[in-house]
Design a protein around this motif. Structure first.
Motif, PDB file in Angstrom:
ATOM      1  N   ASP A  14       1.117  -1.138   0.327  1.00 34.95           N
ATOM      2  CA  ASP A  14       0.042  -0.574   0.140  1.00 34.95           C
ATOM      3  C   ASP A  14       0.339   0.999  -0.086  1.00 34.95           C
ATOM      4  O   ASP A  14       1.789   1.261   0.804  1.00 34.95           O
ATOM      5  N   ALA A  15       0.910   1.888  -0.714  1.00 32.39           N
ATOM      6  CA  ALA A  15       1.446   3.375  -0.963  1.00 32.39           C
ATOM      7  C   ALA A  15       0.557   4.081  -1.183  1.00 32.39           C
ATOM      8  O   ALA A  15       1.062   5.778  -1.852  1.00 32.39           O
ATOM      9  N   THR A  16      -0.933   4.253  -0.646  1.00 31.95           N
ATOM     10  CA  THR A  16      -1.713   5.486  -0.652  1.00 31.95           C
ATOM     11  C   THR A  16      -0.782   6.875   0.249  1.00 31.95           C
ATOM     12  O   THR A  16      -0.934   7.917  -0.625  1.00 31.95           O
ATOM     13  N   ARG A  17       0.369   6.706   1.479  1.00 34.73           N
ATOM     14  CA  ARG A  17       0.005   7.400   2.167  1.00 34.73           C
ATOM     15  C   ARG A  17       1.441   8.311   1.563  1.00 34.73           C
ATOM     16  O   ARG A  17       1.249   9.566   1.039  1.00 34.73           O
ATOM     17  N   GLU A  18       2.763   7.536   0.470  1.00 34.59           N
ATOM     18  CA  GLU A  18       3.584   8.594   0.171  1.00 34.59           C
ATOM     19  C   GLU A  18       2.594   9.107  -0.834  1.00 34.59           C
ATOM     20  O   GLU A  18       3.407  10.308  -1.603  1.00 34.59           O
ATOM     21  N   LEU A  26      -7.782   9.531  -4.401  1.00 29.13           N
ATOM     22  CA  LEU A  26      -7.056   9.536  -3.711  1.00 29.13           C
ATOM     23  C   LEU A  26      -5.984   9.696  -2.174  1.00 29.13           C
ATOM     24  O   LEU A  26      -5.847   9.833  -1.275  1.00 29.13           O
ATOM     25  N   LEU A  27      -6.234  11.615  -2.619  1.00 29.80           N
ATOM     26  CA  LEU A  27      -6.232  12.694  -1.820  1.00 29.80           C
ATOM     27  C   LEU A  27      -6.932  12.254  -0.563  1.00 29.80           C
ATOM     28  O   LEU A  27      -6.159  13.026   0.364  1.00 29.80           O
ATOM     29  N   HIS A  44      12.895   7.703   3.026  1.00 27.78           N
ATOM     30  CA  HIS A  44      12.539   7.073   1.653  1.00 27.78           C
ATOM     31  C   HIS A  44      13.455   8.319   0.994  1.00 27.78           C
ATOM     32  O   HIS A  44      14.253   9.000   1.250  1.00 27.78           O
ATOM     33  N   ASP A  45      14.521   6.863   0.133  1.00 33.39           N
ATOM     34  CA  ASP A  45      15.158   7.808  -0.889  1.00 33.39           C
ATOM     35  C   ASP A  45      15.024   8.142  -2.415  1.00 33.39           C
ATOM     36  O   ASP A  45      14.096   8.083  -2.145  1.00 33.39           O
ATOM     37  N   ILE A  59       6.578   8.769  -8.530  1.00 31.12           N
ATOM     38  CA  ILE A  59       6.245   9.741  -9.172  1.00 31.12           C
ATOM     39  C   ILE A  59       5.707   9.199 -10.690  1.00 31.12           C
ATOM     40  O   ILE A  59       4.579   9.416 -11.571  1.00 31.12           O
ATOM     41  N   ARG A  60       6.705   8.201 -11.360  1.00 26.32           N
ATOM     42  CA  ARG A  60       6.692   7.843 -12.443  1.00 26.32           C
ATOM     43  C   ARG A  60       5.530   6.813 -12.068  1.00 26.32           C
ATOM     44  O   ARG A  60       4.830   6.811 -13.854  1.00 26.32           O
TER      45      ARG A  60
END
Length: 749
Positions: free
Chosen positions: A414-418, A502-503, A467-468, A476-477
């Motif tokens: 889950d990458a919703t927060r990022e 999403l936001l 994160h790096d 972003i991609r």
């Protein structure tokens, strides 16, 4: 039009031609239904994947129907290769285009009017000339085949205005069947084909789009040239391949760099001179193991069956384009790879090119949807083949097991927060900055630009320090690929309406972990294992396979035809597995037709014997009844062969080619062992000397069967050589005196 009903024996006749001419025992998929329809005078629309056998769907009917089959082909540069390959099968084929001198044009036109051609290839521009249309009205025409038929449609990925004018065919030749063929056509393109070519009532044949021998792989772009080189060296060293790049500059730089790294690579794009393009194309078609680095201008109509990989260093513009280009790999059905790397810049560039084009808005919307489908495929966490087939309306219930996702299933999290952090950064910075700047803000990097714009004071500054940089660039991609961010005129990224749920936390975003972490370096052991799994033949058959390829290449250069026009890799592989010991057994191999068996059978059998000891695998089993009968007739067949003048592979064909419908050639067994072993030993030594002197292979000097015949006969004069099996005029002229000298010396006369 009124259909001519097919004859009851159409299927039997079609199978007989397929077996005798092409050496195939049966049709694939819907080929038989298409042939039956067209032979009966019906029209057809054929959607069949590249390598699925579209050509046979009009070639076989052209041989069965009276008259000449007219094939509309988009690229005149490839017509000669297509015609050369057909002539190797004994098919009376020709082409008519601007590359021919006037005298040759007249000869082809005369043959067409006389009805002595089976197939004639023409470009649409030539076909539409009033002179050509009048010529066709006076000639016996069997059918019209419109290859690459998607070119008629502005919705197709290779639109050609001239193809749009082919509606003249049903108007001028309403009673001649028309078959339109393409590998890719969505519903809009298919509707245009039916409309332009007036195929409304035509039978439609849609084969599976699946190419199970192709392994699909997509990776993040992290140094594309190095990634490509690692891939080629690990899995396809010495193989033929195509590398697609978006720009001409990238094509030239990549080709030059690969060449410096030991890869036999040549560039190809529309900005090169015709001479340079022709040179690249001829090297690719006629040599083994050449890699062409090209724009999409290269590839349409390429018949080379042993392209082992297609690589994309830049993102294609649509799923259709990707499928068409990757489909140029593995046309022979052997294991091949479709490999692609892409990054954020690719996504942004292609989307900007689309938005800034002069196309009408409805066209832009359609093209944008096609690009979105491709991006979804690239970012997939499920079987790629299932997604690819689903795009073309084909359902696959189970994962394929032959794509990178199936072979190495990725972890999803889950990458919703990022995603919310990245979208917030884009909005708070004004929806006008690129990925690099947004990444600096998220990581809390106080660069001159960040501080100068006051973005170090934003709430989002530094929220992504956990994160790096690579993770944020990858995220972003994917947000751009999935439509949550859009690229503006100056590469600025802005949040779209799709991002609002999403936001607000109303939806979640699940992303692949492997696209958010650094790529692991491939270990040598893994590279070797991957290479072994992609090899066309087993290790035990590799020496014979390479010997057959070397013979094929030498013969192809002598005949000025592509190697695959002699035999495909798939046929060579079948020969290696079977290791035939007789012409009758070799004739059962798929791809060995009657003409090729007569022309090349003896040479192939000699190579197999040299790599198989005495008799090879075939000798290990009991003789079949048909083979015992062949042995019983060997004396008679040997007499018949002795009455003929053998044409060696290096000699040109003299006089008319054998009739396509002539009786099958007879085949016999190897002559018994010679009585004069000392003569045989001396002849072998002579052959080794001639091999060193001429650079030809031993079987080109004279094969084992001829050596045995010479040792049996012990010729004392040049006249004694005439009539011996394998000793045609050319061999007597080149080697006769030395053969006689060796025989006399061995006999001490």
């Amino acid at each position: 039009m009124s259909l001519v009903q097919p004859q009851p024996d159409t299927d039997a006749r079609a199978l007989e031609v397929l077996s005798r001419v092409w050496g195939y025992s049966q049709f694939r998929d819907v080929q038989a239904d298409i042939v039956r329809t067209v032979v009966g005078g019906g029209n057809a629309l054929v959607l069949m994947p590249t390598g699925g056998g579209k050509s046979l769907c009009y070639q076989v009917p052209s041989l069965l129907r009276p008259g000449t089959g007219i094939v509309v082909s988009p690229l005149i540069a490839l017509m000669k290769d297509q015609v050369d390959a057909l002539r190797q099968f004994g098919v009376r084929a020709a082409f008519l285009n601007s590359s021919l001198p006037l005298q040759s044009v007249r000869e082809v036109e005369a043959a067409l009017l006389a009805g002595t051609l089976d197939l004639l290839y023409v470009a649409p521009e030539r076909l539409l000339l009033p002179r050509t249309l009048e010529l066709l009205r006076s000639a016996p025409v069997a059918l019209f085949a419109i290859d690459e038929a998607h070119c008629v449609s502005q919705w197709g990925h290779d639109f050609r205005p001239e193809y749009g004018q082919l509606g003249v065919l049903p108007q001028r030749f309403p009673d001649i069947p028309r078959v339109a063929l393409t590998a890719t056509a969505d519903d809009r393109t298919r509707a245009d084909i039916l409309r332009v070519l007036e195929l409304g009532g035509a039978a439609q044949f849609i084969s599976s789009f699946d190419r199970p021998n192709i392994q699909y792989r997509v990776a993040n772009k992290e140094g594309p040239k190095t990634q490509l080189l690692d891939f080629v060296h690990a899995e396809h060293r010495g193989d033929a391949g195509i590398v697609y790049c978006l720009s001409r500059k990238s094509v030239e730089q990549t080709a030059q760099w690969l060449a410096t790294q030991g890869v036999d690579a040549v560039p190809y794009h529309a900005g090169l001179s015709p001479r340079e393009r022709n040179h690249a194309q001829e090297r690719f078609l006629n040599d083994e193991g050449v890699v062409v680095v090209a724009t999409v201008a290269f590839g349409m109509g390429i018949d080379k069956p042993n392209v082992r990989f297609v690589a994309h260093l830049d993102l294609p513009k649509s799923m259709e384009g990707y499928y068409q280009e990757t489909g140029r790999a593995g046309r022979d059905g052997l294991p091949s790879t479709a490999w692609m790397v892409y990054g954020l810049a690719d996504v942004v560039n292609v989307k900007r090119m689309l938005s800034q084009s002069d196309a009408p808005e409805d066209v832009k919307r359609v093209e944008a949807a096609k690009l979105d489908a491709l991006l979804t495929y690239c970012e997939a966490a499920t079987c790629r083949r299932q997604l690819l087939l689903a795009y073309f309306g084909e359902q696959r219930d189970e994962p394929c097991g032959n794509c990178d996702i199936c072979l190495n299933p990725p972890k999803v999290r889950d990458a919703t927060r990022e995603a919310q952090m990245a979208l917030s950064a884009a909005i708070r910075t004004g929806n006008c900055f690129g990925a690099a700047h947004l990444t600096d803000v998220l990581l809390g990097q106080p660069t001159e630009k960040v501080v100068g714009m006051g973005h170090h004071l934003l709430p989002t500054f530094g929220v992504g320090k956990g994160h790096d940089e690579k993770m944020w660039r990858g995220l972003i991609r994917q947000l751009v690929s999935l439509g949550h961010l859009a690229a503006g005129e100056h590469y600025g990224l802005s949040a779209t309406g799709k991002s609002r749920p999403l936001l607000k936390g109303e939806t979640t975003l699940m992303l692949r972990e492997d696209s958010l972490v650094p790529r692991e370096k491939v270990r040598k052991r893994d590279r070797d294992a991957s290479r072994s799994s992609r090899a066309p033949v087993d290790a035990q058959d590799a020496p014979l396979f390479e010997a057959l390829r070397a013979w094929r290449l030498q013969l192809a250069r002598q005949k000025s035809v592509p190697p695959y026009a002699i035999f495909s890799d798939a046929t060579l592989k079948a020969i290696c597995e079977l290791r035939p010991g007789s012409a009758s057994t070799l004739g059962t191999v798929s791809g060995v037709g009657q003409r090729k068996l007569a022309d090349y059978g003896e040479a192939v059998l000699d190579i197999v014997r040299e790599h198989s000891g005495s008799g090879g695998r075939e000798a290990a089993r009991p003789a079949l009844p048909a083979e015992r009968g062949a042995r019983a007739n060997s004396a008679v067949l040997g007499m018949l062969r002795g009455q003929e003048q053998e044409r060696t592979p290096s000699q040109p064909v003299r006089g008319p080619a054998p009739s396509l419908f002539s009786a099958p050639a007879q085949a016999g067994e190897t002559a018994p062992a010679p009585a004069h072993t000392e003569v045989a030993d001396a002849l072998r030594e002579l052959r080794r000397e001639l091999t060193r002197e001429t650079g030809h292979s031993a079987f080109v000097i004279f094969p084992n069967a001829t050596l045995e015949a010479l040792a049996d006969a012990c010729p004392r004069t040049l006249a004694d050589l005439e009539g011996l099996s394998g000793m045609g005029p050319k061999r007597i002229e080149n080697y006769g005196e030395r053969i006689v000298d060796v025989v006399l010396t061995a006999l001490d006369e």
